[in-house]
Design a protein around this motif. Structure first.
Motif, mmCIF file in Angstrom:
data_model
loop_
_atom_site.group_PDB
_atom_site.id
_atom_site.type_symbol
_atom_site.label_atom_id
_atom_site.label_comp_id
_atom_site.label_asym_id
_atom_site.label_seq_id
_atom_site.Cartn_x
_atom_site.Cartn_y
_atom_site.Cartn_z
ATOM 1 N N ASP A 247 0.826 -1.210 0.000
ATOM 2 C CA ASP A 247 0.000 0.000 0.000
ATOM 3 C C ASP A 247 0.861 1.261 0.000
ATOM 4 O O ASP A 247 0.506 2.267 -0.630
ATOM 5 C CB ASP A 247 -0.925 0.010 1.225
ATOM 6 C CG ASP A 247 -2.140 -0.885 1.044
ATOM 7 O OD1 ASP A 247 -2.471 -1.179 -0.123
ATOM 8 O OD2 ASP A 247 -2.746 -1.296 2.043
ATOM 9 N N ILE A 248 1.981 1.221 0.709
ATOM 10 C CA ILE A 248 2.886 2.382 0.734
ATOM 11 C C ILE A 248 3.425 2.666 -0.667
ATOM 12 O O ILE A 248 3.413 3.806 -1.143
ATOM 13 C CB ILE A 248 4.040 2.144 1.731
ATOM 14 C CG1 ILE A 248 3.511 2.188 3.170
ATOM 15 C CG2 ILE A 248 5.148 3.180 1.544
ATOM 16 C CD1 ILE A 248 4.514 1.782 4.212
ATOM 17 N N ILE A 249 3.874 1.626 -1.348
ATOM 18 C CA ILE A 249 4.400 1.784 -2.708
ATOM 19 C C ILE A 249 3.309 2.282 -3.657
ATOM 20 O O ILE A 249 3.537 3.173 -4.491
ATOM 21 C CB ILE A 249 5.001 0.455 -3.206
ATOM 22 C CG1 ILE A 249 6.279 0.148 -2.413
ATOM 23 C CG2 ILE A 249 5.301 0.519 -4.707
ATOM 24 C CD1 ILE A 249 6.856 -1.228 -2.700
ATOM 25 N N LYS A 250 2.105 1.751 -3.480
ATOM 26 C CA LYS A 250 1.002 2.125 -4.358
ATOM 27 C C LYS A 250 0.546 3.569 -4.132
ATOM 28 O O LYS A 250 0.460 4.364 -5.082
ATOM 29 C CB LYS A 250 -0.172 1.164 -4.137
ATOM 30 C CG LYS A 250 -1.434 1.536 -4.914
ATOM 31 C CD LYS A 250 -2.581 0.595 -4.564
ATOM 32 C CE LYS A 250 -3.870 1.025 -5.252
ATOM 33 N NZ LYS A 250 -5.015 0.126 -4.878
ATOM 34 N N HIS A 251 0.254 3.932 -2.886
ATOM 35 C CA HIS A 251 -0.362 5.225 -2.613
ATOM 36 C C HIS A 251 0.624 6.394 -2.606
ATOM 37 O O HIS A 251 0.219 7.541 -2.818
ATOM 38 C CB HIS A 251 -1.125 5.171 -1.281
ATOM 39 C CG HIS A 251 -2.310 4.256 -1.324
ATOM 40 N ND1 HIS A 251 -2.506 3.242 -0.427
ATOM 41 C CD2 HIS A 251 -3.363 4.200 -2.192
ATOM 42 C CE1 HIS A 251 -3.624 2.613 -0.716
ATOM 43 N NE2 HIS A 251 -4.161 3.167 -1.790
ATOM 44 N N HIS A 252 1.907 6.098 -2.377
ATOM 45 C CA HIS A 252 2.920 7.153 -2.501
ATOM 46 C C HIS A 252 3.505 7.198 -3.918
ATOM 47 O O HIS A 252 4.350 8.040 -4.202
ATOM 48 C CB HIS A 252 4.046 6.942 -1.481
ATOM 49 C CG HIS A 252 3.655 7.258 -0.067
ATOM 50 N ND1 HIS A 252 3.794 8.511 0.482
ATOM 51 C CD2 HIS A 252 3.104 6.471 0.895
ATOM 52 C CE1 HIS A 252 3.367 8.491 1.742
ATOM 53 N NE2 HIS A 252 2.938 7.266 2.010
ATOM 54 N N ARG A 253 3.047 6.251 -4.748
ATOM 55 C CA ARG A 253 3.492 6.165 -6.141
ATOM 56 C C ARG A 253 5.025 6.123 -6.210
ATOM 57 O O ARG A 253 5.684 6.998 -6.762
ATOM 58 C CB ARG A 253 2.926 7.316 -6.968
ATOM 59 C CG ARG A 253 1.407 7.369 -6.958
ATOM 60 C CD ARG A 253 0.832 8.050 -8.188
ATOM 61 N NE ARG A 253 1.141 9.464 -8.245
ATOM 62 C CZ ARG A 253 0.370 10.413 -7.721
ATOM 63 N NH1 ARG A 253 -0.717 10.074 -7.049
ATOM 64 N NH2 ARG A 253 0.701 11.682 -7.853
ATOM 65 N N LEU A 254 5.558 5.035 -5.628
ATOM 66 C CA LEU A 254 7.004 4.901 -5.486
ATOM 67 C C LEU A 254 7.601 4.025 -6.576
ATOM 68 O O LEU A 254 6.978 3.073 -7.052
ATOM 69 C CB LEU A 254 7.338 4.276 -4.120
ATOM 70 C CG LEU A 254 6.848 5.011 -2.870
ATOM 71 C CD1 LEU A 254 7.256 4.235 -1.616
ATOM 72 C CD2 LEU A 254 7.388 6.436 -2.825
ATOM 73 N N SER A 255 8.832 4.355 -6.942
ATOM 74 C CA SER A 255 9.622 3.496 -7.823
ATOM 75 C C SER A 255 11.001 3.333 -7.204
ATOM 76 O O SER A 255 11.591 4.301 -6.688
ATOM 77 C CB SER A 255 9.729 4.098 -9.226
ATOM 78 O OG SER A 255 10.306 5.382 -9.173
ATOM 79 N N LEU A 256 11.536 2.119 -7.253
ATOM 80 C CA LEU A 256 12.822 1.815 -6.640
ATOM 81 C C LEU A 256 13.952 2.486 -7.413
ATOM 82 O O LEU A 256 14.039 2.377 -8.629
ATOM 83 C CB LEU A 256 13.036 0.299 -6.618
ATOM 84 C CG LEU A 256 14.323 -0.201 -5.963
ATOM 85 C CD1 LEU A 256 14.336 0.129 -4.477
ATOM 86 C CD2 LEU A 256 14.453 -1.718 -6.175
ATOM 87 N N THR A 257 14.844 3.196 -6.675
ATOM 88 C CA THR A 257 15.963 3.878 -7.334
ATOM 89 C C THR A 257 17.324 3.355 -6.892
ATOM 90 O O THR A 257 18.292 3.437 -7.641
ATOM 91 C CB THR A 257 15.919 5.385 -7.068
ATOM 92 O OG1 THR A 257 16.053 5.623 -5.652
ATOM 93 C CG2 THR A 257 14.622 6.004 -7.548
ATOM 94 N N GLU A 258 17.403 2.794 -5.668
ATOM 95 C CA GLU A 258 18.712 2.332 -5.183
ATOM 96 C C GLU A 258 18.506 1.304 -4.070
ATOM 97 O O GLU A 258 17.648 1.457 -3.219
ATOM 98 C CB GLU A 258 19.532 3.516 -4.657
ATOM 99 C CG GLU A 258 20.962 3.161 -4.292
ATOM 100 C CD GLU A 258 21.785 4.369 -3.854
ATOM 101 O OE1 GLU A 258 22.901 4.185 -3.346
ATOM 102 O OE2 GLU A 258 21.284 5.517 -4.000
ATOM 103 N N ARG A 259 19.348 0.272 -4.087
ATOM 104 C CA ARG A 259 19.288 -0.752 -3.056
ATOM 105 C C ARG A 259 20.467 -0.604 -2.078
ATOM 106 O O ARG A 259 21.470 0.005 -2.385
ATOM 107 C CB ARG A 259 19.337 -2.165 -3.673
ATOM 108 C CG ARG A 259 18.130 -2.500 -4.530
ATOM 109 C CD ARG A 259 18.214 -3.938 -5.018
ATOM 110 N NE ARG A 259 17.099 -4.285 -5.896
ATOM 111 C CZ ARG A 259 15.921 -4.725 -5.463
ATOM 112 N NH1 ARG A 259 15.709 -4.868 -4.157
ATOM 113 N NH2 ARG A 259 14.961 -5.012 -6.319
#
Length: 466
Positions: A247-259
Motif C-alpha cells: 500500500d505504501i508503494i502504491k499510494h505514494h506512487r514509489l519506484s525503486l531507485t537504489e538498493r
C-alpha cells in the motif's frame, strides 16, 4: 544601462561610473531580497478578537537581519510587544517583531500592529511535530462565556479533561474556524482563542492526547500506507510492519531507485515518489540479530536526494567515532569545577544574550522569571544551545531562589564514581533547594516553568505556615 556594461579592454572606469555600478548593485540586492521575501516567506493569517483579518510575514533569523539592515530598523521600546524580544520600526513604515528564538514577523503598518494588541505570539512545542510560530488571544472567563452565549459555537465534545474535579475545560469551534478554550478549573478560570487544534494541543495535554493519540498501535502505519507523508511531523523516521509495503508503494506512487542504502545499522531500499520526495525503507530480508527476516521496518521520508546523501554521510561519520559515555553535568563540571559559585554573576550576565532578550529586562523577581520562562520555551528545542545555556539558567534560578526566600548557599559536591562536581543550593535546614537530576532533565526535555522545578512551592508553603 546597456552602454555602462560595454567597455573596451583599454578603457578605465572613472569614479562616477564606479559609483553608479555600486549603487546599481545595491539596488539589485534590495530588489532581489524583496522578491525573495515576498515570494518565498511564509505567511501567518491572524483573525483578531473583533474578527479582522491580519496577515503577517514570517522571517527566519537571516531574513530578519537583512530586513533590519536594508530598512534601517530602529528598536522602539515604547511599542515593544509583550512576550517578544524586541519591536522595530522600519523606514518603509512596516513593523518588525522579533521573537526570543531570533525569528520575527513583519507587520504591514502601525495600524495593523495596533490591531494585534491582544494577540500573543506563541511557538508550538509538541515534540513530534514541527515547531511553527502561531498565536493565541487570551480572554477572561466572562469574555469566553459571552462569546459562547452570543455565537453558539459548535462544542467539540471529544476534548475533555481526565480529572475534571481538579481542572476542567470546554473546547468550541468558532465560525471563523478558530478554537475557543473555556477553562473551568477550580482554582483557575480563563479563556483563550487559538487558530487551530495544534496550537491548543501544545498547551493542553488532554487535547494533545485526543487529537494525536490513538489506541490503535498501527494508526500511524495506516496513515502512511494511505499516502500521507506526515509533513507536519518533526522527524522523518517511522516504524511500519512489512504487510503495509504494497500500500505504501502504491499510494505514494514509489519506484525503486537504489538498493542497500545505509543510514543506520540496517540497510534499506530507496524509493522515489512521483510526488517529488524520497522514501527509504528497511529491506525485510536481512539478518536482524534474531533471524533472516525483519518483523518491523524503519521508514524515513526525505524532501530530496541531497538529504538522503547527507544522512548517509552522517551515519558513516558516526560509525567512525568511538562510543563514549558522558555524565550530563560533565561539561558544567569540566568548565566550572568546584568553584561554580564564583562564576554565578558572570553566568547570569550571559543569560540575556543566550536566549535573546535585552539586559535591562533581567530581574530576579516574578516578572523576570516569567520572561526567562517564556524565552526558554521559544529556545527549548535548540538542543545545540543547551550545553552553553544550562549553567546560566541554573545560576539564575539559584539567584531568584535566594532573593525570594532569603535562604540558600551555593555548594558543589564531588561524585568520584563519575568524576564530576555537581553545583546546587543548600538551605539552612541542610536540604537541597532542588533535585539536581530533575532540574537538568526537566529543562532538557521541557522546558517547564522554573517554579515547577524542585521545592520552590514547598518553601512558599513553609513560609505561609510560619
Amino acid at each position: 544601462m546597456y552602454k555602462l556594461r560595454l567597455r573596451t579592454r583599454k578603457s578605465r572606469p572613472n569614479a562616477a561610473s564606479s559609483h553608479k555600478r555600486h549603487a546599481m548593485r545595491q539596488l539589485l540586492t534590495i530588489i532581489f531580497t524583496l522578491i525573495t521575501i515576498s515570494s518565498f516567506a511564509q505567511k501567518l493569517e491572524i483573525t483578531t478578537l473583533d474578527k479582522l483579518p491580519i496577515t503577517v510575514t514570517l522571517l527566519d533569523s537571516n531574513e530578519k537581519t537583512n530586513t533590519l539592515k536594508q530598512y534601517k530598523g530602529e528598536q522602539d521600546n515604547s511599542i515593544r510587544k509583550k512576550w517578544t524580544a524586541r519591536t522595530y520600526r522600519l523606514s518603509d513604515g512596516k513593523i518588525l517583531i522579533e521573537f526570543y528564538d531570533k525569528q520575527a514577523v513583519l507587520v504591514e503598518n502601525l495600524e495593523h500592529f495596533n490591531r494585534l494588541h491582544r494577540v500573543r505570539f506563541v511557538k508550538n512545542t509538541i515534540d513530534f511535530l514541527k515547531k511553527n510560530v502561531s498565536y493565541k488571544i487570551e480572554l477572561s472567563f466572562d469574555e469566553g462565556k459571552q462569546i459562547i452565549e452570543k455565537e453558539s459555537p459548535k462544542r467539540l465534545t471529544q476534548y475533555t479533561s481526565d480529572l475534571p474535579q481538579w481542572y476542567d475545560f470546554e473546547v468550541y469551534q468558532l465560525n471563523t474556524a478558530q478554537i475557543l478554550l473555556l477553562d473551568k478549573s477550580k482554582n483557575f478560570q480563563a479563556a483563550a482563542i487559538f487558530p487551530d487544534i495544534k496550537t491548543l494541543a501544545s498547551e493542553k495535554t488532554s487535547v494533545l492526547e485526543e487529537a494525536y493519540g490513538s489506541d490503535d498501535e498501527e494508526y500511524l502505519m495506516k496513515v502512511i500506507a494511505s499516502g500521507d507523508r506526515l509533513v507536519d511531523y518533526e522527524h522523518d523516521f517511522h516504524l511500519i510492519y512489512p504487510k503495509y509495503m504494497k500500500d505504501i508503494i502504491k499510494h505514494h506512487r514509489l519506484s525503486l531507485t537504489e538498493r542497500k542504502v545505509y543510514v543506520s545499522n540496517f540497510f534499506g531500499n530507496l524509493y522515489e515518489s512521483e510526488k517529488g520526495y524520497y522514501i527509504l525503507i528497511d529491506e525485510e530480508k536481512q539478518k536482524n540479530g534474531a533471524g533472516n527476516k525483519m518483523s518491523i521496518l524503519s521508514l524515513r521520508i526525505y524532501d530530496n536526494l541531497e538529504q538522503v546523501k547527507d544522512a548517509e554521510k552522517k551515519y558513516r561519520e558516526l560509525m567512525d567515532k568511538p562510543i563514549t559515555h558522558e555524565h550530563f553535568y560533565q561539561k558544567t563540571s569540566d568548565k566550572y569545577g568546584q568553584n561554580f559559585s564564583g562564576f554565578v554573576p558572570q553566568l547570569i550576565e550571559q543569560l540575556p544574550s543566550l536566549i535573546n532578550f535585552d539586559k535591562e529586562q533581567l530581574s530576579f523577581d516574578s516578572t523576570g522569571m516569567d520572561l526567562v520562562d517564556e524565552a526558554l520555551k521559544w529556545n527549548g528545542t535548540n538542543y545545540n544551545l543547551f550545553d552553553s545555556l544550562f549553567p546560566s539558567v541554573l545560576a539564575y534560578y539559584g539567584k531568584c531562589y535566594i532573593e525570594a526566600y532569603k535562604d540558600g548557599v551555593w555548594t558543589t559536591t564531588y561524585f568520584p564514581e563519575d568524576k564530576v562536581w555537581i553545583p546546587e543550593l543548600k538551605l539552612t535546614d541542610g536540604t537541597s533547594a532542588w533535585n539536581w537530576r530533575h532540574f537538568y532533565k526537566q529543562l532538557y526535555e521541557g522546558p517547564v516553568p522554573m517554579r515547577w522545578i524542585g521545592d520552590w512551592n514547598r518553601q512558599r508553603k513553609n513560609r505561609e505556615k510560619n
